[in-house]
Design a protein around this motif. Sequence first.
Motif, PDB file in Angstrom:
ATOM      1  N   ASP A   1       0.814  -1.212   0.000  1.00  0.00           N
ATOM      2  CA  ASP A   1       0.000   0.000   0.000  1.00  0.00           C
ATOM      3  C   ASP A   1       0.852   1.269   0.000  1.00  0.00           C
ATOM      4  O   ASP A   1       0.358   2.355  -0.289  1.00  0.00           O
ATOM      5  CB  ASP A   1      -0.935   0.004   1.215  1.00  0.00           C
ATOM      6  N   ALA A   2       2.143   1.129   0.310  1.00  0.00           N
ATOM      7  CA  ALA A   2       3.020   2.299   0.342  1.00  0.00           C
ATOM      8  C   ALA A   2       3.626   2.621  -1.028  1.00  0.00           C
ATOM      9  O   ALA A   2       4.225   3.681  -1.211  1.00  0.00           O
ATOM     10  CB  ALA A   2       4.137   2.063   1.368  1.00  0.00           C
TER      11      ALA A   2
ATOM     12  N   GLU B   1      -5.773 -12.274  -5.501  1.00  0.00           N
ATOM     13  CA  GLU B   1      -4.598 -12.236  -4.625  1.00  0.00           C
ATOM     14  C   GLU B   1      -3.742 -11.032  -5.021  1.00  0.00           C
ATOM     15  O   GLU B   1      -3.729 -10.633  -6.181  1.00  0.00           O
ATOM     16  CB  GLU B   1      -3.736 -13.498  -4.831  1.00  0.00           C
ATOM     17  N   PRO B   2      -2.955 -10.507  -4.076  1.00  0.00           N
ATOM     18  CA  PRO B   2      -2.017  -9.441  -4.460  1.00  0.00           C
ATOM     19  C   PRO B   2      -1.099  -9.922  -5.576  1.00  0.00           C
ATOM     20  O   PRO B   2      -0.621 -11.065  -5.543  1.00  0.00           O
ATOM     21  CB  PRO B   2      -1.234  -9.195  -3.157  1.00  0.00           C
TER      22      PRO B   2
ATOM     23  N   HIS C   1       4.763 -10.886 -11.559  1.00  0.00           N
ATOM     24  CA  HIS C   1       3.729 -10.444 -12.498  1.00  0.00           C
ATOM     25  C   HIS C   1       3.406  -8.959 -12.373  1.00  0.00           C
ATOM     26  O   HIS C   1       2.383  -8.505 -12.869  1.00  0.00           O
ATOM     27  CB  HIS C   1       2.488 -11.314 -12.357  1.00  0.00           C
ATOM     28  N   GLY C   2       4.267  -8.213 -11.657  1.00  0.00           N
ATOM     29  CA  GLY C   2       4.127  -6.758 -11.707  1.00  0.00           C
ATOM     30  C   GLY C   2       3.635  -6.080 -10.463  1.00  0.00           C
ATOM     31  O   GLY C   2       3.360  -4.868 -10.489  1.00  0.00           O
ATOM     32  N   GLY C   3       3.457  -6.830  -9.373  1.00  0.00           N
ATOM     33  CA  GLY C   3       3.041  -6.201  -8.132  1.00  0.00           C
ATOM     34  C   GLY C   3       4.125  -5.283  -7.601  1.00  0.00           C
ATOM     35  O   GLY C   3       5.293  -5.460  -7.943  1.00  0.00           O
ATOM     36  N   PRO C   4       3.749  -4.259  -6.845  1.00  0.00           N
ATOM     37  CA  PRO C   4       2.435  -4.067  -6.233  1.00  0.00           C
ATOM     38  C   PRO C   4       1.385  -3.385  -7.105  1.00  0.00           C
ATOM     39  O   PRO C   4       0.225  -3.392  -6.743  1.00  0.00           O
ATOM     40  CB  PRO C   4       2.748  -3.167  -5.016  1.00  0.00           C
ATOM     41  N   LEU C   5       1.776  -2.852  -8.279  1.00  0.00           N
ATOM     42  CA  LEU C   5       0.784  -2.134  -9.091  1.00  0.00           C
ATOM     43  C   LEU C   5       1.116  -2.310 -10.567  1.00  0.00           C
ATOM     44  O   LEU C   5       2.254  -2.098 -10.994  1.00  0.00           O
ATOM     45  CB  LEU C   5       0.786  -0.630  -8.746  1.00  0.00           C
ATOM     46  N   ARG C   6       0.106  -2.681 -11.338  1.00  0.00           N
ATOM     47  CA  ARG C   6       0.335  -2.901 -12.767  1.00  0.00           C
ATOM     48  C   ARG C   6      -0.717  -2.149 -13.569  1.00  0.00           C
ATOM     49  O   ARG C   6      -1.893  -2.118 -13.189  1.00  0.00           O
ATOM     50  CB  ARG C   6       0.270  -4.407 -13.067  1.00  0.00           C
TER      51      ARG C   6
ATOM     52  N   VAL D   1      -0.656   3.251  -3.386  1.00  0.00           N
ATOM     53  CA  VAL D   1      -1.650   2.216  -3.665  1.00  0.00           C
ATOM     54  C   VAL D   1      -2.768   2.270  -2.618  1.00  0.00           C
ATOM     55  O   VAL D   1      -3.940   2.110  -2.929  1.00  0.00           O
ATOM     56  CB  VAL D   1      -0.981   0.826  -3.699  1.00  0.00           C
ATOM     57  N   GLY D   2      -2.372   2.558  -1.374  1.00  0.00           N
ATOM     58  CA  GLY D   2      -3.380   2.691  -0.310  1.00  0.00           C
ATOM     59  C   GLY D   2      -4.426   3.744  -0.655  1.00  0.00           C
ATOM     60  O   GLY D   2      -5.629   3.533  -0.437  1.00  0.00           O
ATOM     61  N   GLU D   3      -3.993   4.860  -1.203  1.00  0.00           N
ATOM     62  CA  GLU D   3      -4.954   5.897  -1.579  1.00  0.00           C
ATOM     63  C   GLU D   3      -5.779   5.458  -2.781  1.00  0.00           C
ATOM     64  O   GLU D   3      -6.996   5.685  -2.832  1.00  0.00           O
ATOM     65  CB  GLU D   3      -4.231   7.218  -1.878  1.00  0.00           C
ATOM     66  N   LEU D   4      -5.127   4.836  -3.757  1.00  0.00           N
ATOM     67  CA  LEU D   4      -5.866   4.349  -4.937  1.00  0.00           C
ATOM     68  C   LEU D   4      -7.026   3.449  -4.516  1.00  0.00           C
ATOM     69  O   LEU D   4      -8.108   3.487  -5.108  1.00  0.00           O
ATOM     70  CB  LEU D   4      -4.928   3.577  -5.870  1.00  0.00           C
TER      71      LEU D   4
END
Lengths: 394, 394
Positions: A94-95, A217-218, A223-228, A111-114
Amino acid sequence: MQETIDLKRRYLLAGTAMSAGLLAAGVRTSAQEAATALPDYVSFKVPDAMILHSNNTIETQRGAIGTSLITPESKLYIRNNVTPPSASVVEDRDAWEVEIAGVANPRSMTVGELKTLGIESVAMVLQCSGNGRGLYPEEISGTQWMTGAAGNVIWTGVPLGRVVEALGGVAPGAVYVTGTGGEEIPEGIDPLSVLVERSVPVEELDNILLAWDINGEPISLAHGGPLRMIVPGYTGVNNVKYLKKLAFTTEQSPARIQQTRYRLAPYGTSSTPEHPSVWKMEVKSWITGPLESAGAGPVVITGVAFGGYNAVSGVEVSADGGATWQAAEFVGPDLGRFGWRVFAAMVELAPGEHQLMSRATDSEGNAQPEVTETNNSGYNNNGWRVHGVTVTVA
Amino acid sequence: MQETIDLKRRYLLAGTAMSAGLLAAGVRTSAQEAATALPDYVSFKVPDAMILHSNNTIETQRGAIGTSLITPESKLYIRNNVTPPSASVVEDRDAWEVEIAGVANPRSMTVGELKTLGIESVAMVLQCSGNGRGLYPEEISGTQWMTGAAGNVIWTGVPLGRVVEALGGVAPGAVYVTGTGGEEIPEGIDPLSVLVERSVPVEELDNILLAWDINGEPISLAHGGPLRMIVPGYTGVNNVKYLKKLAFTTEQSPARIQQTRYRLAPYGTSSTPEHPSVWKMEVKSWITGPLESAGAGPVVITGVAFGGYNAVSGVEVSADGGATWQAAEFVGPDLGRFGWRVFAAMVELAPGEHQLMSRATDSEGNAQPEVTETNNSGYNNNGWRVHGVTVTVA
């Protein structure tokens, strides 16, 4: 890899496209052994389901898809243009921050705000631009993907439209959405030569998700986490991993991956920025069973089919190498326009060899061609003939 | 288990249904530790996602569902009435035999033969009849399931109708479809006291599948492989594992599990064959996030909702313990009538405690009741109030 090339030579020497099935089967078997040595960052993959081309290019076995509507992350192909960043980036998901530019009020968001802005899920075929490269008759450099650089997954995240709305709207004049990946750029090298930064037409705004989950799942680091950045209907490379910047831009990214790579240049020529970018996927299908043998009598042929950017509307199957065709039926839920559908058709097979083929049509009336004209880098192969298999019925 | 009972006592002493969320949270935390000792036959489960009630009753953590449309087998609850058969039964899956009776031409068929008759997939909520038993205010013997004896999975197999067609049709006078499980019956005990044999109305014929795959993989032994009778919209017990016989019958099974167990008897009475059998599932929903805490400001509440035997048509969410409600939106693909849908609603939450509730409505206009009248065995709990959670906003 040498074995792949050898098999391709043998296939070419045989002088018939009919042996494509044997080619695929041969690669599948040889590579199955290699996949026992999967690199650490993909240790969650099922070795028997994968084909290890290299640490950054790992294919799903054709037989591992079966009749599965959703491809679990444990069997999804891997294609990284650059080594993934350190696993520390998924320690506090989330950070993770993404910079949003080209909007009225540009700023960074975590990510937390998204996650407070909204949520949507989309089922989508994720497919490498080069899937099927190994099935072109020419020798083309690059990973010799057969059918398995593709999977059907569900992404969950915030619609880009919600993000834009929170930031006052898109700035005037935007033509592209440009996403920048968070891979580390090695020292002493022109950053633009390796930077993963892709631009897609701004018309995709309403379809794009900034996703944090895959199949509930996260998203794994692999595969591109934390954000893709997810652009439904577009080939894999356009779905930028470790998204650290998303900008509405008037020009396409200056990165090499956008300017001269992933372009559709005629075979034997060099690609330039004037050649079409590899963006939207085409209608495609392939058989997932049987692949090698079957008992005589009634046989249920199964496979997967998708429209790419459009919905898939129908599939036909041939058990005689494309001479005659019968309609297949879709099996199970329809996950929407961008997902794949499982299909099945019942045929009667006598003892002997049979060439099984499938060909799909999309909602716009586009059908898979018998042969896809080879392009310089072997992208977008959706020709039905080379995707067929040869099955021995005893 | 003692801790569960203690928590329930505390909840009852508090005298308010509002603490149900805390109850759930407490159980979740305490049980999370226990699940590290999963028995061998479910070693593929993710320990952190599970609550180990006993070796044959293992629940999915409420928080483990998140926004997942499909529940992977690795997180799906376990409820076995009898210890599963030896793992040898899944060594050669296609060789498993099922006897089909009550048709014009009765005989045994192997799974291999069933696979030549046709294929279909159905997304379905698999839910234990006793899911939510632990949320009834009364103390009821049996596993104290909260929300997690349920999951949404895709079954693949042959429609029972195709099997019947191949065997000349249903014999005259059939009223029930009766499935018999292949569990081993211990010596020295009345077989009917433990036999897993369930009858459902023959009207379900068109919905029933004889399934070999779950989520695109062969069904694990723990979940009923190599062959399971799937009755979409019916509670878990009706979906007979290790199916060794399927019969069209004029009477319900004489087994105790059919005659006197899984019946809806008034609380405090003993169930008899005259009480309604636990068959069709009711409309239900629950929140999957946030479950304990959230930041002040906009919060996206997520959850899952299903209609049971009917499709779910809508969900409302309350952030004030049911005083006021707002419509939630469905997120992602619709898997069809028998599956669950993920829902989301955005609310603004100020610092303090908030009771979050959800209530779903099905396509026939049935809505979740505020409170489900308690029955003797604690089945079919779909009351929205006890399924709520209390969230602390800082």
